[in-house]
Motif scaffolding. Structure first.
Motif, PDB file in Angstrom:
ATOM      1  N   ALA A  58       0.840  -1.202   0.000  1.00 27.90           N
ATOM      2  CA  ALA A  58       0.000   0.000   0.000  1.00 27.90           C
ATOM      3  C   ALA A  58       0.875   1.253   0.000  1.00 27.90           C
ATOM      4  O   ALA A  58       0.612   2.209  -0.738  1.00 27.90           O
ATOM      5  N   ARG A  59       1.924   1.253   0.803  1.00 25.50           N
ATOM      6  CA  ARG A  59       2.837   2.407   0.880  1.00 25.50           C
ATOM      7  C   ARG A  59       3.527   2.628  -0.471  1.00 25.50           C
ATOM      8  O   ARG A  59       3.628   3.758  -0.954  1.00 25.50           O
ATOM      9  N   ARG A  62       1.072   4.070  -2.950  1.00 27.91           N
ATOM     10  CA  ARG A  62       0.802   5.491  -2.649  1.00 27.91           C
ATOM     11  C   ARG A  62       1.953   6.378  -3.123  1.00 27.91           C
ATOM     12  O   ARG A  62       1.727   7.514  -3.542  1.00 27.91           O
ATOM     13  N   ARG A  63       3.165   5.868  -3.066  1.00 27.30           N
ATOM     14  CA  ARG A  63       4.311   6.631  -3.580  1.00 27.30           C
ATOM     15  C   ARG A  63       4.178   6.850  -5.081  1.00 27.30           C
ATOM     16  O   ARG A  63       4.530   7.914  -5.595  1.00 27.30           O
ATOM     17  N   VAL A  65       1.352   7.123  -6.660  1.00 33.58           N
ATOM     18  CA  VAL A  65       0.325   8.166  -6.792  1.00 33.58           C
ATOM     19  C   VAL A  65       0.955   9.535  -6.532  1.00 33.58           C
ATOM     20  O   VAL A  65       0.726  10.492  -7.281  1.00 33.58           O
ATOM     21  N   LEU A  93      -7.913  -1.034  -1.614  1.00 27.83           N
ATOM     22  CA  LEU A  93      -7.345   0.289  -1.933  1.00 27.83           C
ATOM     23  C   LEU A  93      -8.182   1.019  -2.966  1.00 27.83           C
ATOM     24  O   LEU A  93      -8.260   2.253  -2.949  1.00 27.83           O
TER      25      LEU A  93
END
Length: 96
Positions: A58-59, A62-63, A65, A93
């Motif tokens: 997930a991290r 998100r990076r 994005v 997500l």
């Protein structure tokens, strides 16, 4: 910007990354893909794959994005169990 990434949610990231290298590492020798990897400053395809547990994946997504990705083409990779975990996280997500 569209980001196409191989994604694997797993309890053993090192093992999954090793399996990824064994299966896809040769792609880094293809001239057109090598040019992409060189622009990214990475040695091989395993460095652009998104691999880890749910929190780590997930991290990492998100990076992407934050870097400007507005759409994803996620390609689940791994064992059937890992692919199920990956699809479940991607679905979660997608609704967040």
């Amino acid at each position: 910007m569209v980001a196409m990434v191989s994604v694997c949610v797993t309890a053993d990231a090192a093992d999954a990354r090793g399996r990824f290298v064994a299966q896809f590492g040769g792609a880094g020798n293809l001239p057109s893909y090598r040019a992409v990897l060189d622009r990214e400053g990475v040695a091989g395809p395993e460095e652009v794959a998104v691999i880890g547990d749910e929190e780590s994946v997930a991290r990492q997504l998100r990076r992407l994005v934050a870097a400007g990705a507005t759409e994803f083409i996620a390609v689940p990779y791994g064992t059937p169990e890992e692919q199920l975990r990956t699809r479940n996280l991607l679905a979660e997500l997608n609704t967040a």
